[in-house]
Design a protein around this motif. Structure first.
Motif, mmCIF file in Angstrom:
data_model
loop_
_atom_site.group_PDB
_atom_site.id
_atom_site.type_symbol
_atom_site.label_atom_id
_atom_site.label_comp_id
_atom_site.label_asym_id
_atom_site.label_seq_id
_atom_site.Cartn_x
_atom_site.Cartn_y
_atom_site.Cartn_z
ATOM 1 N N VAL A 168 0.854 -1.175 0.000
ATOM 2 C CA VAL A 168 0.000 0.000 0.000
ATOM 3 C C VAL A 168 0.899 1.238 0.000
ATOM 4 C CG1 VAL A 168 -1.733 1.302 1.304
ATOM 5 C CG2 VAL A 168 -1.808 -1.211 1.257
ATOM 6 N N LEU A 169 0.696 2.107 -0.988
ATOM 7 C CA LEU A 169 1.477 3.331 -1.092
ATOM 8 C C LEU A 169 0.688 4.482 -0.474
ATOM 9 C CD1 LEU A 169 2.830 2.996 -4.743
ATOM 10 C CD2 LEU A 169 3.817 2.119 -2.620
ATOM 11 N N LEU A 170 1.396 5.406 0.165
ATOM 12 C CA LEU A 170 0.735 6.543 0.797
ATOM 13 C C LEU A 170 0.481 7.691 -0.170
ATOM 14 C CD1 LEU A 170 2.475 6.589 4.283
ATOM 15 C CD2 LEU A 170 0.208 5.732 3.671
ATOM 16 N N ASN A 171 1.105 7.661 -1.329
ATOM 17 C CA ASN A 171 0.780 8.642 -2.368
ATOM 18 C C ASN A 171 0.768 7.931 -3.718
ATOM 19 O OD1 ASN A 171 3.595 8.966 -1.177
ATOM 20 N ND2 ASN A 171 3.993 9.966 -3.118
ATOM 21 N N GLU A 172 -0.165 8.362 -4.561
ATOM 22 C CA GLU A 172 -0.365 7.719 -5.855
ATOM 23 C C GLU A 172 0.655 8.146 -6.904
ATOM 24 O OE1 GLU A 172 -2.458 5.200 -6.838
ATOM 25 O OE2 GLU A 172 -2.777 5.055 -4.678
ATOM 26 N N THR A 173 1.213 9.331 -6.735
ATOM 27 C CA THR A 173 2.233 9.826 -7.652
ATOM 28 C C THR A 173 3.409 10.330 -6.826
ATOM 29 O OG1 THR A 173 1.251 12.034 -7.704
ATOM 30 C CG2 THR A 173 0.563 10.505 -9.429
ATOM 31 N N PRO A 174 4.615 10.335 -7.385
ATOM 32 C CA PRO A 174 5.765 10.865 -6.647
ATOM 33 C C PRO A 174 5.562 12.344 -6.335
ATOM 34 C CG PRO A 174 6.466 9.724 -8.647
ATOM 35 C CD PRO A 174 4.981 9.861 -8.723
ATOM 36 N N LYS A 230 14.879 15.421 -4.250
ATOM 37 C CA LYS A 230 14.386 14.075 -4.530
ATOM 38 C C LYS A 230 12.897 14.080 -4.841
ATOM 39 C CE LYS A 230 18.109 11.702 -2.996
ATOM 40 N NZ LYS A 230 19.198 12.583 -3.250
ATOM 41 N N LEU A 231 12.484 13.141 -5.689
ATOM 42 C CA LEU A 231 11.093 12.745 -5.810
ATOM 43 C C LEU A 231 10.905 11.610 -4.820
ATOM 44 C CD1 LEU A 231 10.539 12.616 -9.671
ATOM 45 C CD2 LEU A 231 9.649 14.320 -8.064
ATOM 46 N N VAL A 232 9.790 11.608 -4.097
ATOM 47 C CA VAL A 232 9.605 10.605 -3.053
ATOM 48 C C VAL A 232 8.213 9.985 -3.100
ATOM 49 C CG1 VAL A 232 11.277 11.750 -1.537
ATOM 50 C CG2 VAL A 232 8.845 12.245 -1.268
ATOM 51 N N CYS A 233 8.126 8.806 -2.530
ATOM 52 C CA CYS A 233 6.872 8.096 -2.312
ATOM 53 C C CYS A 233 7.057 7.245 -1.063
ATOM 54 C CB CYS A 233 6.537 7.208 -3.504
ATOM 55 S SG CYS A 233 5.079 6.181 -3.214
ATOM 56 N N PHE A 234 6.000 7.136 -0.263
ATOM 57 C CA PHE A 234 6.080 6.342 0.960
ATOM 58 C C PHE A 234 5.230 5.089 0.854
ATOM 59 C CE2 PHE A 234 7.445 10.494 2.343
ATOM 60 C CZ PHE A 234 8.457 10.212 3.242
ATOM 61 N N VAL A 235 5.756 4.003 1.427
ATOM 62 C CA VAL A 235 5.041 2.735 1.522
ATOM 63 C C VAL A 235 4.462 2.667 2.928
ATOM 64 C CG1 VAL A 235 5.266 0.219 1.444
ATOM 65 C CG2 VAL A 235 6.639 1.655 -0.105
ATOM 66 N N HIS A 236 3.177 2.379 3.029
ATOM 67 C CA HIS A 236 2.498 2.337 4.328
ATOM 68 C C HIS A 236 3.176 1.317 5.240
ATOM 69 C CE1 HIS A 236 -0.545 2.183 7.386
ATOM 70 N NE2 HIS A 236 -1.213 3.152 6.780
ATOM 71 N N PRO A 237 3.434 1.707 6.495
ATOM 72 C CA PRO A 237 4.097 0.775 7.419
ATOM 73 C C PRO A 237 3.297 -0.506 7.677
ATOM 74 C CG PRO A 237 3.609 2.880 8.518
ATOM 75 C CD PRO A 237 3.206 3.012 7.085
#
Length: 133
Positions: free
Chosen positions: A98-104, A111-118
Motif C-alpha cells: 500500500v502506497l501513501l501517495n499515488e504519484t511521486p 528528490k522525488l519521493v513516495c512512501f510505503v504504508h508501514p
C-alpha cells in the motif's frame, strides 16, 4: 532499489539534535531545508556513504508531530534510492504493498519521493527516493 539512501529520525528540536548528531557522527550538518508541503524542517548529515535526515515538525498537524506525540523521538523511516520511482511504485503495488501517495512528490534533498504504508511493511515506514535530474 539500489541502496539505503538515508535513515530519517524524528526530533523535537532540529538545532539541538543537529549538534548532538554532529558530535556523535564526528561530522557537520551539510544541509538544512524546509519542505513546506510536509510541514517539516530537515537537516542532513553524512558519514562515509551513509546519510541521516533529522526531521522537525513545523506544524502541529504534521506527520512528524503526530509521530513524536505517539512514539516519541526516534527512527521515523528508512529511505531507499531507486532509479525509476514510477516503475518501482507500480512494481510494489503489483506486489500488494500500500502506497501513501499515488504519484511521486517533491521531497527534501532534490528528490522525488513516495512512501510505503508501514502496515504493509511490518511496521516500518519506507520511503522511495529518486534524484531529480
Amino acid at each position: 532499489m539500489t541502496k539505503i539512501e538515508h535513515i530519517g529520525i524524528a526530533v523535537k528540536d532540529l538545532a539541538a539534535a543537529g549538534k548532538l548528531y554532529e558530535k556523535l557522527l564526528n561530522t557537520n550538518v551539510y544541509k538544512t531545508e524546509e519542505v513546506a508541503s510536509e510541514f517539516v524542517r530537515t537537516a542532513f548529515l553524512q558519514t562515509g556513504p551513509n546519510k541521516i535526515e533529522l526531521l522537525e515538525a513545523t506544524a502541529e498537524n504534521s506527520a512528524i508531530a503526530g509521530f513524536i506525540a505517539k512514539k516519541g523521538e526516534g527512527i521515523h523511516h528508512i529511505a531507499f534510492d531507486v532509479e525509476d520511482i514510477e516503475a518501482e511504485m507500480q512494481r510494489l503495488k503489483n506486489e500488494g504493498f500500500v502506497l501513501l501517495n499515488e504519484t511521486p512528490k517533491r521531497g527534501a534533498d532534490n528528490k522525488l519521493v513516495c512512501f510505503v504504508h508501514p502496515k504493509s511493511a511490518n511496521g516500518v515506514l519506507i520511503e522511495l527516493c529518486q534524484e531529480v535530474k
